[in-house]
Design a protein around this motif. Sequence first.
Motif, mmCIF file in Angstrom:
data_model
loop_
_atom_site.group_PDB
_atom_site.id
_atom_site.type_symbol
_atom_site.label_atom_id
_atom_site.label_comp_id
_atom_site.label_asym_id
_atom_site.label_seq_id
_atom_site.Cartn_x
_atom_site.Cartn_y
_atom_site.Cartn_z
ATOM 1 N N ILE A 49 0.777 -1.290 0.115
ATOM 2 C CA ILE A 49 0.208 -0.066 -0.066
ATOM 3 C C ILE A 49 0.972 1.291 0.145
ATOM 4 C CG2 ILE A 49 -1.721 1.340 1.346
ATOM 5 C CD1 ILE A 49 -2.788 -1.578 1.938
ATOM 6 N N ALA A 50 2.055 1.128 0.260
ATOM 7 C CA ALA A 50 3.193 2.374 0.463
ATOM 8 C C ALA A 50 4.454 1.589 -0.039
ATOM 9 C CB ALA A 50 3.105 2.764 1.922
ATOM 10 N N ARG A 51 5.284 2.599 -0.623
ATOM 11 C CA ARG A 51 6.460 1.875 -0.629
ATOM 12 C C ARG A 51 7.539 3.347 -0.403
ATOM 13 N NH1 ARG A 51 8.043 4.649 -5.565
ATOM 14 N NH2 ARG A 51 6.286 5.471 -6.833
ATOM 15 N N LYS A 52 8.918 2.942 -0.554
ATOM 16 C CA LYS A 52 9.859 4.067 -0.377
ATOM 17 C C LYS A 52 10.535 4.404 -1.377
ATOM 18 C CE LYS A 52 10.636 3.815 4.493
ATOM 19 N NZ LYS A 52 11.582 4.098 5.743
ATOM 20 N N SER A 53 10.844 5.739 -1.577
ATOM 21 C CA SER A 53 11.283 6.293 -2.739
ATOM 22 C C SER A 53 13.068 6.180 -2.347
ATOM 23 C CB SER A 53 11.088 7.574 -2.992
ATOM 24 O OG SER A 53 11.634 8.378 -2.019
ATOM 25 N N ASP A 54 13.807 6.337 -3.625
ATOM 26 C CA ASP A 54 15.315 6.374 -3.494
ATOM 27 C C ASP A 54 15.679 7.431 -2.348
ATOM 28 O OD1 ASP A 54 15.129 4.402 -5.364
ATOM 29 O OD2 ASP A 54 15.604 5.714 -7.345
ATOM 30 N N ALA A 55 15.014 8.481 -2.235
ATOM 31 C CA ALA A 55 15.328 9.396 -1.042
ATOM 32 C C ALA A 55 14.771 9.032 0.043
ATOM 33 C CB ALA A 55 14.671 10.748 -1.780
#
Length: 92
Positions: A49-55
């Motif tokens: 439902i969520a993910r983390k960006s490269d930042a």
Amino acid sequence: MIDEDGPDHEKCFHVCVQIGDRRFASCWGKSKKQAEQEAALGTLLELGIARKSDADEVLLSDPDELVPEEIQRLIDAQPEHEAQGCARFRPR
């Protein structure tokens, strides 16, 4: 809340998210709020439902792309291994 540890002036809290019979990874935090937020984020990431960006920013999935049946399948599935959880502030 699963547990709390430490003296009153320096407590740590252990929290996990449970949906139905499924218990997701647990997290320790320096406050109940922090532990709850970390555990909730871990659950959202695990369910896609969520993910983390490269930042390292948290990005929520587009609601139109979420498939309720797939999310339910992930909730019902047992993890392949015991989740380690967030031990960032685990008491000594």
